[in-house]
Design an enzyme around this catalytic site. Structure first.
Site, PDB file in Angstrom:
ATOM      1  N   GLY A  30       0.844  -1.190   0.000  1.00 55.46           N
ATOM      2  CA  GLY A  30       0.000   0.000   0.000  1.00 55.46           C
ATOM      3  C   GLY A  30       0.875   1.234   0.000  1.00 55.46           C
ATOM      4  N   ALA A  31       0.233   2.388   0.168  1.00 52.17           N
ATOM      5  CA  ALA A  31       0.963   3.661   0.149  1.00 52.17           C
ATOM      6  C   ALA A  31       2.034   3.666   1.232  1.00 52.17           C
ATOM      7  CB  ALA A  31      -0.010   4.802   0.373  1.00 52.17           C
ATOM      8  N   GLN A  32       1.781   2.908   2.319  1.00 52.55           N
ATOM      9  CA  GLN A  32       2.711   2.957   3.442  1.00 52.55           C
ATOM     10  C   GLN A  32       3.794   1.911   3.425  1.00 52.55           C
ATOM     11  OE1 GLN A  32      -0.387   3.113   6.567  1.00 52.55           O
ATOM     12  NE2 GLN A  32       1.135   4.389   7.541  1.00 52.55           N
ATOM     13  N   GLY A  33       3.698   0.936   2.542  1.00 47.53           N
ATOM     14  CA  GLY A  33       4.761  -0.074   2.510  1.00 47.53           C
ATOM     15  C   GLY A  33       4.254  -1.473   2.256  1.00 47.53           C
ATOM     16  N   LYS A  50       3.346  -5.409   8.756  1.00 45.10           N
ATOM     17  CA  LYS A  50       3.506  -4.286   7.823  1.00 45.10           C
ATOM     18  C   LYS A  50       4.753  -3.500   8.196  1.00 45.10           C
ATOM     19  CE  LYS A  50       0.431  -0.582   7.497  1.00 45.10           C
ATOM     20  NZ  LYS A  50      -0.800  -0.021   6.927  1.00 45.10           N
ATOM     21  N   ASP A 146     -11.745   8.353   3.243  1.00 40.37           N
ATOM     22  CA  ASP A 146     -10.962   7.772   2.163  1.00 40.37           C
ATOM     23  C   ASP A 146     -11.099   6.245   2.129  1.00 40.37           C
ATOM     24  OD1 ASP A 146      -9.308   8.039  -0.035  1.00 40.37           O
ATOM     25  OD2 ASP A 146      -7.467   7.809   1.143  1.00 40.37           O
TER      26      ASP A 146
HETATM   27  P1  AMP Z   1      -1.902  -1.119   3.488  1.00 42.60           P
HETATM   28  O1  AMP Z   1      -0.466  -0.794   3.420  1.00 42.60           O
HETATM   29  O2  AMP Z   1      -2.423  -1.210   4.891  1.00 42.60           O
HETATM   30  O3  AMP Z   1      -2.739  -0.233   2.603  1.00 42.60           O
HETATM   31  O4  AMP Z   1      -2.058  -2.610   2.889  1.00 42.60           O
HETATM   32  C1  AMP Z   1      -1.730  -2.918   1.556  1.00 42.60           C
HETATM   33  C2  AMP Z   1      -2.308  -4.271   1.162  1.00 42.60           C
HETATM   34  O5  AMP Z   1      -1.743  -5.298   1.964  1.00 42.60           O
HETATM   35  C3  AMP Z   1      -3.828  -4.397   1.368  1.00 42.60           C
HETATM   36  O6  AMP Z   1      -4.562  -3.932   0.256  1.00 42.60           O
HETATM   37  C4  AMP Z   1      -3.998  -5.887   1.569  1.00 42.60           C
HETATM   38  O7  AMP Z   1      -4.042  -6.539   0.311  1.00 42.60           O
HETATM   39  C5  AMP Z   1      -2.714  -6.298   2.263  1.00 42.60           C
HETATM   40  N1  AMP Z   1      -2.923  -6.332   3.727  1.00 42.60           N
HETATM   41  C6  AMP Z   1      -2.743  -5.316   4.595  1.00 42.60           C
HETATM   42  N2  AMP Z   1      -3.019  -5.699   5.853  1.00 42.60           N
HETATM   43  C7  AMP Z   1      -3.389  -6.995   5.787  1.00 42.60           C
HETATM   44  C8  AMP Z   1      -3.810  -7.973   6.752  1.00 42.60           C
HETATM   45  N3  AMP Z   1      -3.909  -7.662   8.051  1.00 42.60           N
HETATM   46  N4  AMP Z   1      -4.102  -9.200   6.312  1.00 42.60           N
HETATM   47  C9  AMP Z   1      -3.992  -9.520   4.991  1.00 42.60           C
HETATM   48  N5  AMP Z   1      -3.607  -8.660   4.043  1.00 42.60           N
HETATM   49  C10 AMP Z   1      -3.311  -7.406   4.413  1.00 42.60           C
END
Ligand code: AMP
Length: 412
Positions: A30-33, A50, A146
Site C-alpha cells: 500500500g501507500a505505506q509499505g 507491515k 478515504d
Molecule cells: P496497506 O499498506 O495497509 O494499505 O495494505 C496494503 C495491502 O496489503 C492491502 O490492500 C492488503 O491486500 C494487504 N494487507 C494489509 N493488511 C493486511 C492484513 N492484516 N491481512 C492480509 N492482508 C493485508
C-alpha cells in the site's frame, strides 16, 4: 528482554523481524509499505506484518505513521484491524529507522472480493460490517473520508475489517510524496469539491463500493478530481442550486458552468440483470449445512434473508432493497444522503443487526491535536520510538468472547 532478529528480502524491501515470526511471504503493498504474512510461533497464529516504508523521510510520513499507530492502539472493534504487536530492529533511539506493525492476518482485500459473484447474503453482510466499523470510528471522532476496497480486508468466512483510518482532519486531499498512485474513485463530492463534511461522507464510499460489487466495475473512475466530478454528475445528475450555494466561489463557478445533466434512474444505473438471479437450491443447501450455536436468537441465527420462499421473488425483493439503499447512499448532496445509523436500519442491512456489534462500547476519543501538531522529523521520530517501546509490553488479552454467530462464507 533481548530479542533475536533475522532478515529476509523481497525485491526492494528488506524485512528484519524477531525470530518468533517465521514463514514470511509478501501479501500486498500500500501507500505505506509492504505487508507480509507470517506465522507467530509464540501465539501460534498467522499474522500480517507491515513495514512502514521510510516513515521518517519527511514530516508528512512521520506524522501519518504516528497517527496510524496511535489510532490502531486506541480502537478495539471486530471490524477494524487490531494491533497485535509492534517492533523495531534498531536497539536505540539514535539508530531508530524502521517500524513494523503486526496485525491479524486476513485472506484478501476487497478488490479481490468485488470480482466475485456475490449473492445478497454475502453482499449485505459485508456492507453491514463496513457500517459497524465506520460507526465505531465515528464514535471515536474519526471520520475516515478515504474508504476504498484496497483498505478493507476480508476472511473466507466473510468477516471484514477496515485497515486504516483515512485522512487526518488537516490533510489536504491532493498532496502526496510517494510514487504510489492514490485511488480517489471512492471519495465523496464534498471531499472532491473541498467542502465541509460530516459523518455521512463515509456513506458515499460505501455506496461506491456496493455499486461496484453489483456492476463489477468502478462507478466513477475519474483520472483526476475534475474528471471524477464529471463522471458523478453524468450518472447521478447535476446537483440542486441549494448544494451549489454551499460551494466556495471558485469551485462553484466551475461546477455551475458544467453542462447540465439530468442523470439516470437507479433502475437504469443498476438494472435487474446485474443482481443475483435464481439461487434457491444454493441457498437451501447453505441453510441446511449451516453450523448451529447456542446463545443466539433464532432470528439472528437464521435471518429471513436465508429463507427465500420463492427464490425469484426473494431475489427481486432483495434487488429492489439493494437498489433502494444505493439510491439513498449515492446522493451528491450530503444533507440528503442517508446517515450511518439509518443505513444500519435499512431492510437490506438490518437482517444482520446485532446490538453488540452496532453499538460496541465507544473507544476513548481520539486526540485530534495530534493532527494539528507541528514537529520536526526528529521530534516525530522520538514520539514514535516511545510508542513502539511502550508497546513491547502489551496489555493482558481481553476476556473470552462468545462464539461467533454463523456467517456466510466467501468461498462458493
Ligand atoms: P496497506 O499498506 O495497509 O494499505 O495494505 C496494503 C495491502 O496489503 C492491502 O490492500 C492488503 O491486500 C494487504 N494487507 C494489509 N493488511 C493486511 C492484513 N492484516 N491481512 C492480509 N492482508 C493485508
Amino acid at each position: 528482554m533481548v530479542q533475536l532478529f533475522y532478515t529476509v528480502s523481497f525485491d526492494d524491501t528488506v524485512f528484519t523481524v524477531p525470530t518468533r515470526y517465521t514463514e514470511l511471504s509478501p501479501r500486498g503493498r500500500g501507500a505505506q509499505g509492504l505487508v507480509c504474512a507470517a506465522y507467530d510461533t509464540v501465539t501460534q497464529q498467522n499474522v500480517a506484518i507491515k513495514k512502514l516504508s521510510r516513515p521518517f523521510q519527511n514530516v508528512t510520513h512521520a506524522k501519518r505513521a504516528y497517527r496510524e499507530f496511535k489510532l490502531m492502539k486506541l480502537v478495539n472493534h471486530k471490524n477494524i484491524i487490531g494491533l497485535l504487536n509492534a517492533f523495531t530492529p534498531q536497539l536505540c533511539q539514535e539508530e531508530f529507522q524502521d517500524v513494523y506493525l503486526v496485525m491479524e492476518l486476513m485472506d484478501a482485500n476487497l478488490c479481490q472480493v468485488i470480482q466475485m459473484d456475490l449473492d445478497h447474503e454475502r453482499m449485505s453482510y459485508l456492507l453491514y460490517q463496513m457500517l459497524c466499523g465506520i460507526k465505531h470510528l465515528h464514535l471515536a471522532g474519526i471520520i475516515h473520508r478515504d474508504l476504498k476496497p484496497s483498505n478493507i480486508v476480508v476472511k473466507s468466512d466473510c468477516t471484514l475489517k477496515i485497515l486504516d483510518f483515512g485522512l487526518a482532519r488537516t490533510a489536504g486531499s491532493n498532496f502526496t510524496m510517494t510514487p504510489y498512485v492514490v485511488t480517489r474513485y471512492y471519495r465523496a463530492p464534498e471531499v472532491i469539491l473541498g467542502m465541509g463534511y460530516t459523518e455521512n461522507v463515509d456513506i458515499w464510499s460505501v455506496g461506491c463500493i456496493m455499486g461496484e460489487m453489483i456492476r463489477g466495475g468502478v462507478l466513477f473512475p475519474g483520472t483526476d478530481h475534475i474528471d471524477q466530478w464529471n463522471k458523478i454528475i453524468e450518472q447521478l445528475g447535476t446537483p440542486s442550486a441549494a448544494f451549489m450555494a454551499r460551494l466556495q466561489p471558485t469551485v462553484r463557478n466551475y461546477v455551475e458552468n458544467r453542462p447540465r445533466y439530468s442523470g439516470y434512474s437507479f433502475d437504469r444505473l443498476f438494472p435487474d440483470i446485474l443482481f443475483p438471479s435464481d439461487s434457491n437450491e444454493h441457498n437451501r443447501l447453505k441453510v441446511e449445512n449451516r453450523p448451529r450455536y447456542s446463545g443466539y436468537s433464532f432470528d439472528r441465527l437464521f435471518p429471513d434473508i436465508l429463507f427465500p420462499s420463492d427464490s425469484n421473488e426473494h431475489n427481486r425483493l432483495k434487488a429492489s432493497q439493494a437498489r433502494d439503499l444505493l439510491s439513498h447512499m449515492l446522493v451528491v448532496d450530503p444533507e440528503r444522503r442517508i446517515s450511518v445509523d439509518d443505513a444500519l436500519l435499512h431492510p437490506y442491512i438490518n437482517v444482520w443487526y446485532d446490538e453488540q456489534e452496532v453499538n460496541a462500547p465507544a473507544p476513548a476519543a481520539y486526540d485530534h491535536s495530534v493532527d494539528e501538531r507541528e514537529h520536526t522529523v526528529e521530534q516525530w521520530k522520538q514520539l514514535i520510538y516511545q510508542e513502539v517501546v511502550e508497546y513491547s509490553a502489551p496489555p493482558p488479552p481481553p476476556a473470552p468472547q462468545p462464539p461467533p454467530a454463523p456467517q456466510p462464507a466467501l468461498t462458493t
